[in-house]
Design an enzyme around this catalytic site. Structure first.
Site, PDB file in Angstrom:
ATOM      1  N   PHE A 100       0.870  -0.986  -0.205  1.00 42.05           N
ATOM      2  CA  PHE A 100      -0.260  -0.133   0.136  1.00 42.05           C
ATOM      3  C   PHE A 100       1.110   1.253   0.140  1.00 42.05           C
ATOM      4  O   PHE A 100       1.953   1.329   0.554  1.00 42.05           O
ATOM      5  CB  PHE A 100      -0.868   0.216   1.268  1.00 42.05           C
ATOM      6  CG  PHE A 100      -1.679   0.780   0.510  1.00 42.05           C
ATOM      7  CD1 PHE A 100      -2.925   1.210   0.607  1.00 42.05           C
ATOM      8  CD2 PHE A 100      -1.127   2.778   1.964  1.00 42.05           C
ATOM      9  CE1 PHE A 100      -4.421   2.314   0.440  1.00 42.05           C
ATOM     10  CE2 PHE A 100      -2.951   3.223   1.073  1.00 42.05           C
ATOM     11  CZ  PHE A 100      -3.355   3.514   0.945  1.00 42.05           C
ATOM     12  N   ASP A 132       9.313   1.996   1.873  1.00 43.22           N
ATOM     13  CA  ASP A 132       8.479   3.213   2.793  1.00 43.22           C
ATOM     14  C   ASP A 132       8.250   3.107   4.114  1.00 43.22           C
ATOM     15  O   ASP A 132       7.820   1.569   3.800  1.00 43.22           O
ATOM     16  CB  ASP A 132       7.787   2.752   1.484  1.00 43.22           C
ATOM     17  CG  ASP A 132       5.733   3.599   1.771  1.00 43.22           C
ATOM     18  OD1 ASP A 132       6.482   4.090   2.818  1.00 43.22           O
ATOM     19  OD2 ASP A 132       4.574   3.326   1.425  1.00 43.22           O
ATOM     20  N   LYS A 174       3.122  10.678   7.807  1.00 42.90           N
ATOM     21  CA  LYS A 174       2.325   9.416   9.009  1.00 42.90           C
ATOM     22  C   LYS A 174       3.291   9.739  10.617  1.00 42.90           C
ATOM     23  O   LYS A 174       2.263  10.940  10.818  1.00 42.90           O
ATOM     24  CB  LYS A 174       1.942   8.171   9.606  1.00 42.90           C
ATOM     25  CG  LYS A 174       1.300   7.644   8.728  1.00 42.90           C
ATOM     26  CD  LYS A 174       0.839   5.862   9.029  1.00 42.90           C
ATOM     27  CE  LYS A 174      -0.131   4.949   7.794  1.00 42.90           C
ATOM     28  NZ  LYS A 174      -1.427   5.818   8.049  1.00 42.90           N
TER      29      LYS A 174
HETATM   30  C1  LIG Z   1       2.987   1.975   3.592  1.00 45.76           C
HETATM   31  C2  LIG Z   1       2.230   2.956   3.160  1.00 45.76           C
HETATM   32  N1  LIG Z   1       3.113   4.166   2.715  1.00 45.76           N
HETATM   33  C3  LIG Z   1       1.816   5.059   2.046  1.00 45.76           C
HETATM   34  C4  LIG Z   1       0.244   5.557   2.835  1.00 45.76           C
HETATM   35  C5  LIG Z   1      -0.228   6.594   2.327  1.00 45.76           C
HETATM   36  O1  LIG Z   1       0.089   7.647   3.124  1.00 45.76           O
HETATM   37  P1  LIG Z   1      -1.728   8.696   3.242  1.00 45.76           P
HETATM   38  O2  LIG Z   1      -2.841   8.498   3.868  1.00 45.76           O
HETATM   39  O3  LIG Z   1      -1.178   9.906   4.416  1.00 45.76           O
HETATM   40  O4  LIG Z   1      -1.134   9.280   2.309  1.00 45.76           O
HETATM   41  C6  LIG Z   1       0.092   4.422   3.891  1.00 45.76           C
HETATM   42  C7  LIG Z   1      -1.607   5.117   4.861  1.00 45.76           C
HETATM   43  O5  LIG Z   1      -1.368   4.110   4.843  1.00 45.76           O
HETATM   44  C8  LIG Z   1       1.374   3.385   4.044  1.00 45.76           C
HETATM   45  O6  LIG Z   1       0.681   3.059   5.530  1.00 45.76           O
END
Ligand SMILES: Cc1ncc(COP(=O)(O)O)c(C=O)c1O
Length: 397
Positions: A127, A214, A243
């Site tokens: 994700f 990520d 986050k």
């Molecule tokens: C690993 C990861 N990358 C990217 C995102 C996307 O972040 P945002 O919701 O701040 O756009 C998330 C959100 O849950 C995530 O868990």
């Protein structure tokens, strides 16, 4: 009728106040927060250092523009460079924006090397966000459905399987980068092995690909080191954060090292709000509190209490597939959909989440103490036990 667009199936509760790992709703009822706004409230709620830093900053200046010098952004970037081992930071406002920046870095890096249609290797169950490029990188059809045509240029392989990456390397000359979550969060708390991360590093170095990690959900102290990749002893080329970085103030960061740091030049990327003084003050206060209060060691210690308690109570029970996690990033996979547990836990005064239908997810604030971890277990374990017993009883009746 609500005028808020209908994008979330919300629980019937509104929180109006918080303190540490505790929240209160409008009726004054108290809840234990084992979710931290999905890994956002690193310092819990109403942390004095954060409140002071933000209050002072609001009284001085909240926003100017990236058209001018940004001393707080410089400071936050210096600190992030120190703790990641990378060289430069692009600040944005969310996780998807951090990933979007990384995708652009990878594509431009490829074009600069003469690759006409650069591709990025991404993982099943990944994700990365909900913009068009990041949902295309995401390995979940539910997130993509209805938004086709997807953005091209992604090659998907199984997670935690270096051999499949090796096979792509053999025949696909368009690959320029690998994008991976060291622990998949939305995908169900799926752990990569440290050997896998080291093999990815080796493959990327050999093929001159960028290793892009990520850590939007798993990073920033949650697993007992600043970043999960540090457990593997590697240095990625690109690291993505958001986050928990500013403990509740919107922020995202795309960090780059080595050749990846040279890709962006004035004009290639930008953000109106990215790295504004308010967000950077919050990030600096968060990073300082994590360090001064020993929250990384705390996350590991308290996480072990949670993991241990869950293993003892749930391992080998019919209905439980697996208890897994690292530090304060924990999943309990059931053999059946268990979304109802979220409401049941809420009723019992505990905030949890369920992801991928069957995985109970805990992402507590890093300030959670041992007694509070035991309180989480005291509520959660009986609920899960009751939940897995119930259908079996129904089947027997
Ligand atoms: C690993 C990861 N990358 C990217 C995102 C996307 O972040 P945002 O919701 O701040 O756009 C998330 C959100 O849950 C995530 O868990």
């Amino acid at each position: 009728m609500s005028h808020v667009m209908n994008t979330y199936a919300r629980q019937p509760v509104a929180f109006v106040r918080g303190q540490g790992v505790w929240l209160w709703d409008e009726a004054g009822r108290k809840y234990l927060d084992a979710l931290a706004g999905i890994a956002v409230n690193t310092l819990g709620h109403n942390h004095p250092r954060l409140v002071r830093a933000l209050t002072e900053q609001i009284g001085r200046i909240m926003h100017s523009s990236n058209l001018f010098q940004m001393p707080l952004q410089e400071q936050a970037a210096d600190r992030l460079a120190q703790i990641t081992g990378l060289d430069e930071v692009f600040f944005c406002n969310s996780g998807l924006e951090a990933n979007e920046a990384a995708i652009k870095v990878a594509r431009k890096y490829g074009h600069d090397r003469g690759v006409a249609e650069p591709a990025i290797i991404v993982m099943e169950k990944a994700f990365h966000g909900r913009s068009l490029a990041t949902l295309s990188a995401t390995g979940n059809r539910k997130v993509q459905a209805g938004f086709e045509p997807l953005v091209s240029g992604f090659v998907r392989v199984p997670f935690n399987d270096a051999e499949s990456v090796r096979q792509v390397a053999e025949h696909d000359r368009s690959v320029v980068a690998v994008l991976v979550e060291p622990i998949q969060g939305e995908g169900g708390i799926n752990m990569s092995s440290m050997q896998y991360l080291r093999e990815l590093r080796e493959l990327c170095s050999r093929h001159r690909w960028l290793l892009m990690v990520d850590e939007v959900q798993c990073g920033l102290g949650r697993t007992g080191k600043w970043f999960v990749y540090q457990h593997a002893g590697i240095r990625p080329d690109v690291v993505l954060l958001a986050k928990g970085l500013a403990s509740g103030v919107p922020i995202g960061a795309c960090l780059a090292g080595g050749p990846a740091a040279e890709v962006f030049q004035p004009g290639t990327h930008g953000s109106t709000f990215g790295g504004n003084p308010l967000a950077c003050a919050a990030a600096l206060a968060t990073l300082q509190a994590i360090e001064n209060e020993g929250l990384i060691a705390n996350a590991l210690r308290v996480g072990e209490i949670l993991l241990d308690g869950l293993h003892r109570a749930l391992d080998a029970r019919p209905g439980i597939v697996e208890v897994r996690g690292h530090g304060l990033m924990i999943g309990v996979e059931l053999d059946r959909p268990c979304g109802d547990l979220v409401g049941q836990a809420l009723e019992a005064g505990l905030l949890i989440n369920v992801t991928m239908d069957k995985v109970v997810r805990l992402l507590p604030p890093l300030v959670m103490n041992e007694a509070e971890a035991h309180a989480v277990l005291a509520i959660l374990v009986p609920l899960v036990l009751k939940f897995i017993e119930r259908p079996a009883l129904a089947a027997r009746a």
